[in-house]
Design an enzyme around this catalytic site. Structure first.
Site, PDB file in Angstrom:
ATOM      1  N   ASP A  71      14.002   3.969  -7.322  1.00  0.00           N
ATOM      2  CA  ASP A  71      14.968   4.178  -6.227  1.00  0.00           C
ATOM      3  C   ASP A  71      16.434   4.128  -6.626  1.00  0.00           C
ATOM      4  O   ASP A  71      17.276   3.622  -5.867  1.00  0.00           O
ATOM      5  CB  ASP A  71      14.709   3.164  -5.110  1.00  0.00           C
ATOM      6  CG  ASP A  71      13.345   3.311  -4.488  1.00  0.00           C
ATOM      7  OD1 ASP A  71      12.587   4.193  -4.903  1.00  0.00           O
ATOM      8  OD2 ASP A  71      13.025   2.516  -3.588  1.00  0.00           O
TER       9      ASP A  71
ATOM     10  N   GLU B  97      12.829   6.539  -2.272  1.00  0.00           N
ATOM     11  CA  GLU B  97      12.428   6.189  -0.912  1.00  0.00           C
ATOM     12  C   GLU B  97      13.106   7.141   0.053  1.00  0.00           C
ATOM     13  O   GLU B  97      14.313   7.366  -0.022  1.00  0.00           O
ATOM     14  CB  GLU B  97      12.809   4.752  -0.555  1.00  0.00           C
ATOM     15  CG  GLU B  97      12.400   4.385   0.867  1.00  0.00           C
ATOM     16  CD  GLU B  97      12.767   2.968   1.281  1.00  0.00           C
ATOM     17  OE1 GLU B  97      12.637   2.643   2.477  1.00  0.00           O
ATOM     18  OE2 GLU B  97      13.204   2.202   0.405  1.00  0.00           O
TER      19      GLU B  97
ATOM     20  N   LYS C  65       8.224   8.144  -1.839  1.00  0.00           N
ATOM     21  CA  LYS C  65       7.532   7.131  -1.046  1.00  0.00           C
ATOM     22  C   LYS C  65       8.237   6.968   0.297  1.00  0.00           C
ATOM     23  O   LYS C  65       9.443   7.182   0.416  1.00  0.00           O
ATOM     24  CB  LYS C  65       7.478   5.800  -1.791  1.00  0.00           C
ATOM     25  CG  LYS C  65       8.829   5.213  -2.174  1.00  0.00           C
ATOM     26  CD  LYS C  65       8.660   4.060  -3.156  1.00  0.00           C
ATOM     27  CE  LYS C  65       9.968   3.389  -3.506  1.00  0.00           C
ATOM     28  NZ  LYS C  65      10.544   2.589  -2.428  1.00  0.00           N
TER      29      LYS C  65
ATOM     30  N   LYS D 279       8.991   0.597   1.333  1.00  0.00           N
ATOM     31  CA  LYS D 279       9.447  -0.251   0.231  1.00  0.00           C
ATOM     32  C   LYS D 279       8.482  -0.199  -0.941  1.00  0.00           C
ATOM     33  O   LYS D 279       8.881  -0.127  -2.097  1.00  0.00           O
ATOM     34  CB  LYS D 279       9.590  -1.704   0.703  1.00  0.00           C
ATOM     35  CG  LYS D 279      10.890  -2.015   1.433  1.00  0.00           C
ATOM     36  CD  LYS D 279      10.950  -1.401   2.812  1.00  0.00           C
ATOM     37  CE  LYS D 279      12.180  -1.861   3.580  1.00  0.00           C
ATOM     38  NZ  LYS D 279      12.291  -1.178   4.881  1.00  0.00           N
TER      39      LYS D 279
ATOM     40  N   ILE E  71      16.035  -0.650  -8.156  1.00  0.00           N
ATOM     41  CA  ILE E  71      16.666  -1.381  -7.061  1.00  0.00           C
ATOM     42  C   ILE E  71      15.871  -1.159  -5.770  1.00  0.00           C
ATOM     43  O   ILE E  71      15.181  -0.147  -5.641  1.00  0.00           O
ATOM     44  CB  ILE E  71      18.139  -0.927  -6.882  1.00  0.00           C
ATOM     45  CG1 ILE E  71      18.216   0.607  -6.783  1.00  0.00           C
ATOM     46  CG2 ILE E  71      19.011  -1.437  -7.989  1.00  0.00           C
ATOM     47  CD1 ILE E  71      19.621   1.155  -6.605  1.00  0.00           C
TER      48      ILE E  71
ATOM     49  N   THR F 150      15.934  -5.505  -6.307  1.00  0.00           N
ATOM     50  CA  THR F 150      15.013  -6.469  -6.902  1.00  0.00           C
ATOM     51  C   THR F 150      14.130  -7.143  -5.866  1.00  0.00           C
ATOM     52  O   THR F 150      12.923  -7.310  -6.065  1.00  0.00           O
ATOM     53  CB  THR F 150      15.801  -7.558  -7.653  1.00  0.00           C
ATOM     54  OG1 THR F 150      16.882  -6.968  -8.348  1.00  0.00           O
ATOM     55  CG2 THR F 150      14.910  -8.308  -8.616  1.00  0.00           C
ATOM     56  N   ASP F 151      14.749  -7.549  -4.760  1.00  0.00           N
ATOM     57  CA  ASP F 151      14.056  -8.364  -3.769  1.00  0.00           C
ATOM     58  C   ASP F 151      13.285  -7.553  -2.732  1.00  0.00           C
ATOM     59  O   ASP F 151      12.573  -8.120  -1.910  1.00  0.00           O
ATOM     60  CB  ASP F 151      15.054  -9.286  -3.059  1.00  0.00           C
ATOM     61  CG  ASP F 151      16.208  -8.513  -2.440  1.00  0.00           C
ATOM     62  OD1 ASP F 151      16.595  -7.464  -2.990  1.00  0.00           O
ATOM     63  OD2 ASP F 151      16.743  -8.962  -1.404  1.00  0.00           O
TER      64      ASP F 151
ATOM     65  N   CYS G 150      12.247  -3.249  -2.771  1.00  0.00           N
ATOM     66  CA  CYS G 150      11.335  -2.234  -3.311  1.00  0.00           C
ATOM     67  C   CYS G 150      10.720  -2.650  -4.646  1.00  0.00           C
ATOM     68  O   CYS G 150       9.524  -2.476  -4.876  1.00  0.00           O
ATOM     69  CB  CYS G 150      12.061  -0.906  -3.452  1.00  0.00           C
ATOM     70  SG  CYS G 150      12.599  -0.215  -1.866  1.00  0.00           S
TER      71      CYS G 150
END
Length: 327
Positions: free
Chosen positions: A106, A154, A216, A219, A244, A246-247, A249
């Site tokens: 992403d 995404e 996609k 996420k 990106i 990290t928290d 996708c």
């Protein structure tokens, strides 16, 4: 026969004054008796695990299990991993280059460029744009090898039929009136919509001919894209994960892949989040319990592992000026 009201009162009294302590197993927690024909396979698997355990004690390496995947189809290489199995300790993860995929997740205008989705939500772009340089170094190192490169984007269909209403609503509220499917003032196009210019991958890490591009609608990628089929068709067992955020996708894809049995390595300087605290928490969470979702390293150790095995093509592959955009 006792009255129904008496039974209800008794049950309510028992609920108020339980005769058990917190953590007491439920009667429903008793082990079920499964067919004994499963025992032989279990014992055989645990014997293999014991072999791997003993090998790790000697080598500090999570070796490629040949008994499971067969002989190497490419070149074996090892990457040093940090805080594994315990914090402060070091281990190595072994890869077969022909069974390895490098995921670039992403890196779109919407997540690391001006007037994209993250920018409109009001987050600093520095946090999500910083990992681009390290990720590009890794791409330069592996292009020309037999390691597969897969990029993800995404985005949703132009009619938004694959985007949940609650996702649309949240994005409009946090974007102060401009959300997914809409074009911000001065923006490149409609946010997170397939075909929009802001949906495209930034030039620093854009795909080149021969690399795979998967789209996609959420996420994750192993449930709302063709990624699982692509990995399966390529015979992939190990993933090197970058991208990106990290928290969100990145973490979702790594969690899904881990559950499906892929060996996942996250390069911590090749990923970023909109919030630094979330980034640090996601990295730490990955390292917990001996690597609950996989292993963590960085671009320098990854490239060193390639070089030690004679694999790195850095400086020998395609230069940035020769990159061809995949449409």
């Amino acid at each position: 026969m006792p009255k129904i009201s008496d039974n209800r009162a008794k049950r309510e009294q028992e609920e108020q004054q339980p005769d058990w302590q917190p953590g007491t197993p439920s009667k429903m927690a008793d082990e079920r008796q499964y067919e004994t024909l499963m025992d032989a396979r279990r014992d055989a698997m645990l014997a293999r695990v014991q072999e791997g355990y003993e090998n790790f004690q000697k080598t500090r390496t999570f070796s490629m299990p040949r008994w499971l995947y067969g002989e190497p189809r490419g070149t074996l290489f090892k990457v040093e991993c940090e805080d594994n199995p315990d914090f402060g300790e070091t281990s190595f993860l072994e890869f077969d280059s022909a069974r390895t995929a490098f995921l670039s997740i992403d890196y779109q205008i919407d997540f690391c460029g001006e007037k994209g989705y993250v920018d409109v939500m009001g987050y600093p772009l520095k946090n999500t744009a910083t990992p681009l340089q390290a990720t590009r170094r890794c791409l330069d190192a592996i292009r020309g090898t037999d390691i597969k490169v897969i990029h993800s984007r995404e985005g949703h269909l132009p009619d938004l039929s694959d985007c949940p209403y609650n996702k649309l609503l949240r994005s409009k509220i946090i974007g102060k009136g401009v959300g997914i499917g809409e074009q911000p003032e001065g923006g490149m196009g409609r946010l997170l919509v397939r075909g929009s210019r802001s949906w495209g991958i930034v030039k620093e890490v854009e795909p080149i001919e021969g690399e795979i591009l998967t789209d996609k609608a959420g996420k994750g990628a192993l449930g709302v894209s063709n990624l699982f089929l692509q990995l399966n068709n390529l015979g992939i067992t190990h993933l090197v994960i970058t991208g990106i955020t990290t928290d969100v996708c990145v973490d979702t894809i790594m969690t899904q892949a881990n559950d499906l049995g892929f060996w996942c390595l996250l390069l911590k300087d090749c990923t970023g989040a909109t919030d630094e605290g979330n980034y640090e928490a996601a990295i730490k969470m990955t390292k917990m319990q001996g690597g609950v979702f996989g292993w963590v390293s960085d671009s320098n150790h990854f490239i060193k592992g390639l070089e030690d095995a004679g694999l790195s093509k850095a400086g020998k592959g395609v230069s940035s000026g020769q990159l061809r955009r995949v449409v």
